[in-house]
Design a protein around this motif. Structure first.
Motif, PDB file in Angstrom:
ATOM      1  N   GLY A  38      57.543  -7.608 -20.380  1.00  0.00           N
ATOM      2  CA  GLY A  38      56.910  -7.900 -19.010  1.00  0.00           C
ATOM      3  C   GLY A  38      57.592  -7.420 -17.928  1.00  0.00           C
ATOM      4  N   ASN A  39      58.422  -6.448 -18.279  1.00  0.00           N
ATOM      5  CA  ASN A  39      59.349  -5.720 -17.092  1.00  0.00           C
ATOM      6  C   ASN A  39      59.315  -4.195 -17.153  1.00  0.00           C
ATOM      7  N   LEU A  40      59.462  -3.680 -16.223  1.00  0.00           N
ATOM      8  CA  LEU A  40      59.734  -2.291 -15.980  1.00  0.00           C
ATOM      9  C   LEU A  40      61.131  -2.008 -15.195  1.00  0.00           C
ATOM     10  N   GLN A  41      62.191  -1.633 -15.595  1.00  0.00           N
ATOM     11  CA  GLN A  41      63.262  -1.082 -15.319  1.00  0.00           C
ATOM     12  C   GLN A  41      63.567   0.129 -14.815  1.00  0.00           C
ATOM     13  N   VAL A  42      63.678   0.376 -13.549  1.00  0.00           N
ATOM     14  CA  VAL A  42      63.943   1.784 -12.870  1.00  0.00           C
ATOM     15  C   VAL A  42      65.551   1.912 -12.291  1.00  0.00           C
ATOM     16  N   THR A  43      66.056   3.082 -12.980  1.00  0.00           N
ATOM     17  CA  THR A  43      67.307   3.634 -12.680  1.00  0.00           C
ATOM     18  C   THR A  43      67.255   5.088 -12.021  1.00  0.00           C
TER      19      THR A  43
ATOM     20  N   PRO B 113      58.280   0.487  -4.732  1.00  0.00           N
ATOM     21  CA  PRO B 113      56.979  -0.228  -4.964  1.00  0.00           C
ATOM     22  C   PRO B 113      56.890  -1.714  -4.294  1.00  0.00           C
ATOM     23  N   PRO B 114      55.919  -2.218  -4.032  1.00  0.00           N
ATOM     24  CA  PRO B 114      55.987  -3.683  -3.823  1.00  0.00           C
ATOM     25  C   PRO B 114      56.311  -4.538  -4.955  1.00  0.00           C
ATOM     26  N   ARG B 115      56.681  -5.826  -4.705  1.00  0.00           N
ATOM     27  CA  ARG B 115      57.128  -6.830  -5.657  1.00  0.00           C
ATOM     28  C   ARG B 115      58.467  -6.276  -6.635  1.00  0.00           C
TER      29      ARG B 115
ATOM     30  N   THR C  93      60.897  -6.363   1.939  1.00  0.00           N
ATOM     31  CA  THR C  93      59.454  -6.367   1.203  1.00  0.00           C
ATOM     32  C   THR C  93      58.585  -7.098   1.749  1.00  0.00           C
ATOM     33  N   ASP C  94      57.159  -6.572   1.397  1.00  0.00           N
ATOM     34  CA  ASP C  94      55.956  -7.429   1.613  1.00  0.00           C
ATOM     35  C   ASP C  94      55.044  -7.113   0.576  1.00  0.00           C
ATOM     36  N   SER C  95      53.819  -7.698   0.684  1.00  0.00           N
ATOM     37  CA  SER C  95      52.773  -7.418  -0.405  1.00  0.00           C
ATOM     38  C   SER C  95      52.516  -6.032  -0.553  1.00  0.00           C
TER      39      SER C  95
ATOM     40  N   LEU D 220      60.475  -4.178 -11.896  1.00  0.00           N
ATOM     41  CA  LEU D 220      59.256  -4.244 -11.248  1.00  0.00           C
ATOM     42  C   LEU D 220      58.300  -4.995 -12.530  1.00  0.00           C
ATOM     43  N   PRO D 221      57.252  -5.773 -11.920  1.00  0.00           N
ATOM     44  CA  PRO D 221      56.360  -6.366 -12.962  1.00  0.00           C
ATOM     45  C   PRO D 221      55.648  -5.465 -14.000  1.00  0.00           C
ATOM     46  N   LEU D 222      55.600  -5.584 -15.097  1.00  0.00           N
ATOM     47  CA  LEU D 222      54.827  -4.723 -15.784  1.00  0.00           C
ATOM     48  C   LEU D 222      53.380  -4.650 -15.590  1.00  0.00           C
ATOM     49  N   GLU D 223      53.068  -5.579 -15.333  1.00  0.00           N
ATOM     50  CA  GLU D 223      51.537  -5.701 -15.279  1.00  0.00           C
ATOM     51  C   GLU D 223      50.874  -4.569 -13.978  1.00  0.00           C
ATOM     52  N   ASP D 224      51.679  -4.614 -13.028  1.00  0.00           N
ATOM     53  CA  ASP D 224      51.436  -3.732 -12.071  1.00  0.00           C
ATOM     54  C   ASP D 224      51.145  -2.169 -12.499  1.00  0.00           C
ATOM     55  N   PHE D 225      51.901  -1.637 -13.426  1.00  0.00           N
ATOM     56  CA  PHE D 225      51.908  -0.443 -13.576  1.00  0.00           C
ATOM     57  C   PHE D 225      51.673  -0.010 -15.023  1.00  0.00           C
TER      58      PHE D 225
END
Length: 460
Positions: free
Chosen positions: A235-240, A281-283, A303-305, A332-337
């Motif tokens: 459920g997670n997307l980690q960006v570094t 990105p949002p969220r 942040t906003d929507s 980031l939430p995985l479901e968005d990407f």
């Protein structure tokens, strides 16, 4: 070396006058060069007409050897209508080779939507972007001085076609222009220089111009940026993101006075910068910003929507030649990407490029770390990139995780477009790590029970 290249180029111009498509002609060309920042944007409007008998399906653009070295991107669109009702249709642009062009000239071909028949005309809008094309002069300045730069180009559009009429506009960021080349007719009004109109120039005409002007915009250049995007099916997307940043303007000389810098805002260090804006990105969540020393608290997240903006401040203001290295990370939430394609494969849809606004990236490395057990990865990008695969080992990995590596040089904000990475994945692999942990604890439990029940005492 640059002077020698220019002389060779001009010598070839004198003998190269044959057009690749003799039946095409540029009826009118208008070029607008925006020098507001160190990222130079050139807007070119071409009215092309077919004077021949056979249809033409392509129009070629030509770039000098100097422009080729600094060319970041070329886009084109066909236009129709006027003013508010004008519509733009993107066209395919690709690299091309013409045998009759001057030595070192780079060509791009624009594929028209429909072939241009005899007597027909079409209007094309072209955008191309140049980087590292402003030359600081003087090359060193003190904290109290403004930054002056040279810009070199041509008053005449370099084209493989006969140009019936053309005009070039050069817009500077301020009214302070030290000098500029005059190619009659030349006019200056405020921040704008106008070259032309010029009539009836043969193919590959060239007339060098030099403009010396003030430009105090931040010359923010990322020498290398490594973006690691790690996918977790839990459920997670980690960006570094690891940055190596430099101020590519005129080098700072003398002593830096922080007192003057803070008390005389706007009057000293006008070409330096101390703030950077990262568009995320949002969220977004779990954001951190740190360097080799540790966490840097001088950052602000909004942040906003629809979007997230991270304003960061390095430990010290950056003057010409100064560098800074730091790391930005976020989740980031995985479901968005992450999505599933019709053929059952999964794919990541993410934004390519650099999140920092108005920044040039000399070398961008994007690493997409796929879950362990992923197979057959393929990347789809809207432009050419170098691609290869790596293997990365993380906690509890057995065979390692496949990493899709994308490398591109000379990246500008216009490269911030979505790309996709497709891969196949069997959901059974999601149980590998939990089963490994359960097995480990179970074996430890058995070992403990066995140890408690074994009598290790020595009896007579």
């Amino acid at each position: 070396m640059a002077v020698l290249t220019l002389l060779l180029f001009l010598s070839f111009l004198s003998i190269a006058h044959s057009s690749p498509s003799p039946h095409l002609q540029i009826a009118n060309a208008e070029r607008r060069i925006d020098l507001a920042s160190h990222i130079i944007k050139v807007y070119l409007t071409l009215k092309v007409e077919n004077l021949g008998t056979s249809p033409a399906s392509e129009v070629h653009l030509a770039f000098s050897p100097t422009e080729v070295e600094h060319l970041a991107i070329v886009k084109a669109a066909a236009t129709s209508g006027k003013r508010k009702k004008k519509t733009y249709v993107p066209l395919d642009v690709k690299s091309a080779e013409l045998p009759d062009g001057p030595n070192g000239t780079k060509f791009f071909s624009i594929t028209l939507l429909t072939p241009l028949s005899k007597g027909e005309t079409t209007t094309l809008e072209v955008l191309y972007i140049l980087t590292h094309s402003l030359e600081p002069f003087p090359v060193e300045i003190s904290q109290s001085e403004s930054q002056l730069v040279y810009f070199r180009d041509s008053a005449i559009l370099l084209s493989p076609y006969h140009v019936k009429q053309q005009t070039t506009f050069i817009k500077t960021p301020s009214t302070r222009v030290e000098s500029f080349t005059v190619v009659d007719p030349t006019n200056r009004a405020g921040k704008e220089l106008k070259y032309g109109p010029y009539d009836n120039h043969p193919p590959y005409s060239y007339s060098p111009v030099l403009v010396h002007f003030e430009n105090n915009s931040p010359f923010a250049v990322v020498e290398e940026l490594e973006r690691e995007i790690e996918i977790s099916h839990w459920g997670n997307l980690q960006v570094t993101e690891r940055y190596s940043l430099v101020h590519a303007g005129a080098r700072h000389k003398g002593v830096f006075s922080r007192v003057d810098y803070q008390t005389r805002a706007g009057g000293t260090g006008v070409s330096s910068f101390k703030h950077l804006l990262a568009k995320l990105p949002p969220r977004v969540h779990s954001v951190y910003y740190r360097d080799g020393i540790g966490n840097i608290s001088s950052s602000h997240l909004r942040t906003d929507s629809r979007k997230s903006e991270l304003e960061i401040e390095p430990r010290y203001p950056l003057f010409g030649g100064w560098k800074a290295t730091f790391v930005i990370g976020y989740g980031l939430p995985l479901e968005d990407f992450l999505f599933e394609s019709p053929d059952g494969r999964r794919y990541l849809n993410f934004t390519f490029g650099c999140p920092l606004a108005e920044t040039v990236v000399d070398k961008l490395i994007v690493k997409v770390v796929l879950p362990e057990g992923s197979k057959d990865p393929t990347a789809v990008t809207p432009f050419e990139v170098e691609q290869h695969l790596e293997i990365k080992y993380s906690y509890l990995d057995v065979v390692g995780r496949t990493v899709v590596v994308l490398v591109k040089r000379n990246v500008v904000p216009e490269h911030n477009t979505p790309f996709q990475v497709y891969y196949s994945f069997n959901p059974i692999f999601m149980l590998a790590e939990p089963l490994m942990l359960v097995s480990t604890f179970f074996l430890l439990f058995l070992a403990s029970v066995a140890y408690l029940h074994i009598d290790l005492s020595i009896r007579k």
